[in-house]
Write an enzyme that holds these catalytic residues in place. Structure first.
Site, short mmCIF file in Angstrom:
data_model
loop_
_atom_site.label_atom_id
_atom_site.label_comp_id
_atom_site.label_asym_id
_atom_site.label_seq_id
_atom_site.Cartn_x
_atom_site.Cartn_y
_atom_site.Cartn_z
N MET A 1 1.70 10.61 0.23
CA MET A 1 0.51 11.13 0.33
C MET A 1 -0.14 12.34 0.00
O MET A 1 -1.15 13.38 0.38
CB MET A 1 0.15 11.39 2.01
CG MET A 1 0.35 10.83 2.51
SD MET A 1 -0.05 8.77 2.56
CE MET A 1 -1.33 9.27 3.15
N HIS B 1 0.80 0.74 -3.43
CA HIS B 1 -0.48 1.26 -2.63
C HIS B 1 -0.88 -0.87 -1.90
O HIS B 1 -1.34 -1.24 -2.78
CB HIS B 1 -1.72 1.09 -3.83
CG HIS B 1 -2.85 1.51 -3.32
ND1 HIS B 1 -3.30 2.53 -2.27
CD2 HIS B 1 -3.82 0.52 -3.48
CE1 HIS B 1 -4.33 3.21 -2.63
NE2 HIS B 1 -5.30 1.26 -2.38
N GLU C 1 4.79 -5.58 0.59
CA GLU C 1 5.42 -5.01 -0.01
C GLU C 1 6.45 -4.65 0.40
O GLU C 1 7.39 -4.30 -0.62
CB GLU C 1 5.01 -3.45 0.93
CG GLU C 1 3.58 -3.13 0.44
CD GLU C 1 2.96 -1.58 1.69
OE1 GLU C 1 1.65 -1.31 1.41
OE2 GLU C 1 4.08 -1.09 2.40
#
Ligand code: GRF
Length: 195
Positions: free
Chosen positions: A96, A115, A180
């Site tokens: 982050m 992302h 993902e």
């Protein structure tokens, strides 16, 4: 002795499900690499437990109490350390903080990020929520090279996820994460074949 396997460092701040998908892909032979270190800016992050469970060395990135900043001296120390460890690729997996020089200079085109949206749409935080609020009919996930911007680097691979009637931020993010976990190892394999 055979050629040394491509050496990955994984950086994450949270659960580390993407890091787990990298471990799984290595174990099934979909990804020809090894994870040599997992680092986090959050000492409590579950990603560190996943790594420790596998016997992968872990480390904490000291961000000097800053909430979002990744201090430059810490980035320099990290670049030095990863260079010494002969790391080939750095994989950001739910990390982050923004990576900048000098890390980018020491590892040019060697830092990847995943992302949770179809970039260039919805960069930044909670991209699945942004997609839902914008009324998008589809969203997805993107693996890209990291540059000095926020989620702006060259795209390596993307996967689409439809937005369904009745989706909440949680249900949509969960379906994006399923993609993902397939996409990231495949994109890393593709990037390392071009190193
Ligand atoms: C993922 O949705 C990733 O796209 C975003 O942060 C989340 C990390 O999840 N950058 P995890 O820690 O890998 O489970």
């Amino acid at each position: 002795m055979g050629r040394m396997k491509t050496r990955l460092a994984v950086l994450g701040s949270g659960s580390g499900s993407n890091c787990q998908s990298i471990f799984n892909a290595i174990d099934d032979g979909r990804l020809d690499a090894e994870v040599v270190i997992v680092l986090s800016d959050n000492p409590e992050a579950f990603i560190l437990k996943r790594a420790a469970q596998r016997g992968v060395p872990t480390g904490i990135l000291d961000c000097h109490g800053f909430k979002n900043k990744f201090p430059e001296e810490e980035q320099s120390a990290l670049a030095e350390r990863l260079k010494e460890m002969q790391v080939d690729l750095i994989c950001l997996a739910g990390f982050m903080r923004l990576v900048k020089q000098p890390l980018l200079d020491v590892f040019p085109r060697r830092i990847l990020n995943i992302h949770p949206a179809l970039l260039p749409k919805f960069p930044g935080v909670e991209a699945w929520k942004q997609a839902l609020e914008a009324g998008a009919e589809q969203t997805g996930c993107t693996v890209h090279y990291v540059d000095a911007g926020m989620d702006t680097g060259e795209i390596i691979m993307q996967a689409y996820v439809p937005v369904l009637a009745g989706d909440t931020p949680e249900t949509l993010h969960a379906r994006i994460q399923v993609q993902e976990h397939i996409l990231y190892p495949a994109a890393i394999q593709s990037a390392l074949s071009r190193l």
